[in-house]
Motif scaffolding. Structure first.
Motif, mmCIF file in Angstrom:
data_model
loop_
_atom_site.group_PDB
_atom_site.id
_atom_site.type_symbol
_atom_site.label_atom_id
_atom_site.label_comp_id
_atom_site.label_asym_id
_atom_site.label_seq_id
_atom_site.Cartn_x
_atom_site.Cartn_y
_atom_site.Cartn_z
ATOM 1 N N ALA A 16 -21.143 -42.292 29.689
ATOM 2 C CA ALA A 16 -21.514 -41.067 29.284
ATOM 3 C C ALA A 16 -21.534 -40.715 27.845
ATOM 4 O O ALA A 16 -21.112 -42.335 26.897
ATOM 5 C CB ALA A 16 -19.384 -40.264 29.269
ATOM 6 N N VAL A 17 -21.529 -40.088 26.869
ATOM 7 C CA VAL A 17 -21.666 -40.340 25.624
ATOM 8 C C VAL A 17 -20.895 -38.841 25.007
ATOM 9 O O VAL A 17 -21.251 -38.298 25.665
ATOM 10 C CB VAL A 17 -23.396 -39.846 25.293
ATOM 11 N N VAL A 18 -20.428 -38.866 23.985
ATOM 12 C CA VAL A 18 -19.668 -38.439 23.311
ATOM 13 C C VAL A 18 -19.954 -38.178 22.091
ATOM 14 O O VAL A 18 -19.633 -39.229 21.202
ATOM 15 C CB VAL A 18 -17.913 -38.638 23.454
ATOM 16 N N ASP A 19 -20.506 -37.345 20.797
ATOM 17 C CA ASP A 19 -20.691 -36.918 19.955
ATOM 18 C C ASP A 19 -19.262 -36.970 18.848
ATOM 19 O O ASP A 19 -19.090 -35.891 19.547
ATOM 20 C CB ASP A 19 -21.666 -36.223 19.143
ATOM 21 N N LEU A 20 -19.262 -36.876 18.015
ATOM 22 C CA LEU A 20 -17.887 -36.949 17.748
ATOM 23 C C LEU A 20 -17.808 -36.846 16.006
ATOM 24 O O LEU A 20 -18.997 -37.376 15.531
ATOM 25 C CB LEU A 20 -16.189 -37.913 17.848
ATOM 26 N N GLU A 21 -16.497 -36.095 15.340
ATOM 27 C CA GLU A 21 -17.121 -35.955 14.180
ATOM 28 C C GLU A 21 -15.101 -36.126 13.285
ATOM 29 O O GLU A 21 -13.732 -35.438 14.395
ATOM 30 C CB GLU A 21 -17.073 -35.384 13.021
ATOM 31 N N CYS A 22 -15.009 -36.464 12.569
ATOM 32 C CA CYS A 22 -13.357 -35.922 11.843
ATOM 33 C C CYS A 22 -14.027 -36.030 10.325
ATOM 34 O O CYS A 22 -14.616 -36.452 9.535
ATOM 35 C CB CYS A 22 -12.256 -36.759 12.300
ATOM 36 N N ARG A 23 -12.963 -34.697 9.847
ATOM 37 C CA ARG A 23 -12.809 -34.020 8.409
ATOM 38 C C ARG A 23 -11.244 -34.336 7.755
ATOM 39 O O ARG A 23 -10.617 -34.283 8.583
ATOM 40 C CB ARG A 23 -13.403 -32.685 7.833
ATOM 41 N N ALA A 24 -11.466 -35.476 6.663
ATOM 42 C CA ALA A 24 -10.018 -34.914 5.711
ATOM 43 C C ALA A 24 -10.526 -34.520 4.217
ATOM 44 O O ALA A 24 -11.331 -34.741 3.756
ATOM 45 C CB ALA A 24 -8.962 -36.582 5.561
ATOM 46 N N LEU A 25 -9.438 -34.018 3.409
ATOM 47 C CA LEU A 25 -9.321 -33.821 1.584
ATOM 48 C C LEU A 25 -10.150 -35.550 1.391
ATOM 49 O O LEU A 25 -10.263 -34.805 -0.046
ATOM 50 C CB LEU A 25 -8.161 -33.373 1.332
ATOM 51 N N THR A 26 -8.655 -36.241 1.540
ATOM 52 C CA THR A 26 -9.322 -37.463 0.139
ATOM 53 C C THR A 26 -9.604 -38.488 1.387
ATOM 54 O O THR A 26 -9.507 -39.033 2.925
ATOM 55 C CB THR A 26 -7.427 -37.482 -0.307
ATOM 56 N N MET A 27 -10.462 -39.897 0.818
ATOM 57 C CA MET A 27 -10.498 -41.252 2.064
ATOM 58 C C MET A 27 -9.262 -41.440 2.705
ATOM 59 O O MET A 27 -9.673 -42.362 3.562
ATOM 60 C CB MET A 27 -11.747 -40.975 0.656
ATOM 61 N N PRO A 28 -8.714 -41.893 1.843
ATOM 62 C CA PRO A 28 -7.648 -42.913 2.339
ATOM 63 C C PRO A 28 -6.799 -42.007 3.786
ATOM 64 O O PRO A 28 -6.243 -42.498 4.478
ATOM 65 C CB PRO A 28 -6.478 -42.653 1.046
ATOM 66 N N GLN B 91 -6.877 -31.137 7.587
ATOM 67 C CA GLN B 91 -8.070 -32.280 8.632
ATOM 68 C C GLN B 91 -8.133 -31.236 9.928
ATOM 69 O O GLN B 91 -8.035 -30.615 10.557
ATOM 70 C CB GLN B 91 -6.999 -33.485 8.918
ATOM 71 N N ARG B 92 -9.939 -32.158 9.921
ATOM 72 C CA ARG B 92 -10.133 -31.905 11.259
ATOM 73 C C ARG B 92 -11.093 -32.605 12.390
ATOM 74 O O ARG B 92 -11.159 -33.654 11.514
ATOM 75 C CB ARG B 92 -11.268 -30.482 11.148
ATOM 76 N N LEU B 93 -10.879 -32.586 13.761
ATOM 77 C CA LEU B 93 -11.845 -34.066 14.440
ATOM 78 C C LEU B 93 -12.452 -32.762 15.331
ATOM 79 O O LEU B 93 -11.920 -31.518 16.139
ATOM 80 C CB LEU B 93 -11.536 -34.263 14.736
ATOM 81 N N ALA B 94 -13.851 -33.309 15.666
ATOM 82 C CA ALA B 94 -13.966 -32.631 17.006
ATOM 83 C C ALA B 94 -15.080 -33.552 17.707
ATOM 84 O O ALA B 94 -15.605 -34.414 17.642
ATOM 85 C CB ALA B 94 -15.094 -31.510 16.819
ATOM 86 N N LEU B 95 -14.607 -33.123 19.586
ATOM 87 C CA LEU B 95 -15.959 -34.415 20.086
ATOM 88 C C LEU B 95 -16.919 -33.023 21.185
ATOM 89 O O LEU B 95 -16.418 -32.216 21.407
ATOM 90 C CB LEU B 95 -14.585 -35.088 20.870
ATOM 91 N N VAL B 96 -17.855 -33.855 21.046
ATOM 92 C CA VAL B 96 -18.998 -32.714 21.851
ATOM 93 C C VAL B 96 -19.755 -33.773 22.991
ATOM 94 O O VAL B 96 -20.477 -34.213 22.668
ATOM 95 C CB VAL B 96 -20.130 -31.921 21.353
ATOM 96 N N PRO B 97 -19.047 -33.601 24.266
ATOM 97 C CA PRO B 97 -19.537 -34.555 25.434
ATOM 98 C C PRO B 97 -21.240 -34.035 25.683
ATOM 99 O O PRO B 97 -21.894 -33.050 25.048
ATOM 100 C CB PRO B 97 -18.636 -34.709 26.465
#
Length: 409
Positions: free
Chosen positions: A243-255, A224-230
């Motif tokens: 203030a604005v933050v772009d973000l993402e998260c990743r995982a191997l399965t949808m649940p 799993q991964r997550l990232a935040l970029v102000p």
């Protein structure tokens, strides 16, 4: 003395190789032009035209600006009962160019289509080449799915270059789900020296969210991964109102992805609660779903690559990358093999890999991938049992897709 004609499989394989050899110069010219002229997501106008023009000149029927996306297209040849799609990608990375090798992806799918064009009637195939914009950011394939472009398709495939120098068992590979959002905090501006107590600092909310997300990383699972970029900006003598933050998260399965997204949203909400800011979160692009490799297509690919001198070397496993081809593979029986450029050591999404994607070995991989993709389509189309299995699987996925849409309302 007369000789018996070659049996259909051998004759068709020879025809694929010969047809690709006849058009390789044209395919290579397009792939090189795409690499030398990188265009970003949804702005791949020249790449779109280069690919579409090549196929139109070869007798394909073209639909440009497909599904109200100016840089999407569909090229069709044949009217057979098995509908096969070759996906083309051509968007580049900002500041890097083709550090994901999309010029090779485009070339291999174009080459496979040209190699198959003269066999579509014999194989009872409707062959479609779909130009899919915005794979890097924007989820072009999901937009095309939403607009019905993949309705009625029985299989979809493409091949992706990697820095790995081996050929891996496609059935052991996949990709992560990823979602991307933009969070906007709204506070109240004030003079930073005269009346700071009257302000509500939106930037403080963003900082708290980043700290909370950093602490969350200790608890997330492997894969799993997550990232935040102000994205906030301002000056020191004004308490920031937004203030604005772009973000993402990743995982191997949808649940797992859904759980991680909930945890990440809680971190953002913490910033709002602690500072008194309001918070709005909006998706910045479609969610990319995990990649599922179809067993029938994967087996045919493995056999084709081995016969071309790229023997298998174990399983690559689940890639830490994500692709909107995952969305297609959840909707249609799909194939998205990862295969390495010999001698390439740089990671994807780097300038160094962009150079690898324009190397002689990169284009040799494109040649092999084009022929292998064409062989996969031929293998399925020529085998009645595999045709039936593919159509059945496509119907199952179609039914599941419609049920999911109905459940979401």
């Amino acid at each position: 003395m007369t000789t018996d004609p070659a049996p259909p499989p051998e004759r068709q394989l020879a025809a694929i190789a010969a047809a690709y050899a006849d058009r390789r110069v044209d395919v290579l010219a397009v792939a090189r032009a795409i690499h030398a002229d990188p265009e970003l997501a949804f702005a791949e106008h020249r790449a779109h035209d280069r690919c579409a023009d090549l196929l139109e000149d070869a007798g394909f029927t073209l639909e440009r600006g497909l599904a109200e996306l100016p840089t999407a297209f569909r090229a069709t040849i044949g009217t057979g009962s098995l509908v096969a799609v070759l996906c083309v990608e051509y968007d580049a990375l900002p500041g890097i160019g083709h550090g994901c090798g999309h010029n090779l992806i485009a070339g291999s799918s174009l080459g496979a289509a040209l190699a198959l064009a003269d066999l579509v009637d014999e194989l009872d195939v409707t062959l479609q080449v779909i130009g899919t914009p915005a794979e890097e950011h924007g989820g072009g394939k999901q937009l095309l799915i939403d607009r019905g472009v993949f309705d009625g398709v029985h299989l979809a495939l493409m091949a992706h270059p990697t820095p790995h120098t081996d050929t891996y068992d496609v059935l052991g590979s996949g990709s992560q789900a990823v979602g991307r959002w933009r969070a906007t905090y709204t506070g109240r501006g004030a003079h930073a020296a005269a009346n700071p107590a009257d302000g509500i600092n939106a930037n403080d909310a963003a900082v708290i969210a980043q700290v909370a997300a950093g602490l969350l990383r200790q608890r997330i699972k492997d894969g799993q991964r997550l990232a935040l970029v102000p994205q906030q900006s301002g000056v020191t003598n004004i308490v920031p109102e937004t203030a604005v933050v772009d973000l993402e998260c990743r995982a191997l399965t949808m649940p797992e992805f859904e759980r991680l997204r909930t945890q990440l949203v809680a971190c953002l909400e913490a910033g709002a609660v602690a500072t008194g800011c309001t918070l709005e979160i909006g998706a910045s692009e479609p969610i990319y779903e995990p990649l599922v490799q179809d067993e029938v297509l994967g087996t045919a690919w493995n056999e084709a690559m081995a016969s071309l001198g790229r023997p298998l070397n174990g399983s690559l496993g689940i890639s830490n990358a994500s692709t909107d081809m995952g969305n297609v593979s959840q909707r249609v029986p799909g194939l998205h093999p990862f295969v390495g450029i010999t001698g390439a050591e740089a990671a994807l999404h780097t300038r160094e890999f962009a150079a690898d994607a324009a190397s002689a070995e990169g284009y040799r991989l494109m040649d092999d991938a084009a022929i292998a993709l064409a062989r996969v389509v031929r293998s399925v189309a020529a085998d009645p049992a595999q045709r039936a299995a593919m159509r059945s699987r496509a119907a199952e996925l179609e039914s599941a897709h419609r049920a999911g849409v109905a459940a979401r309302g």
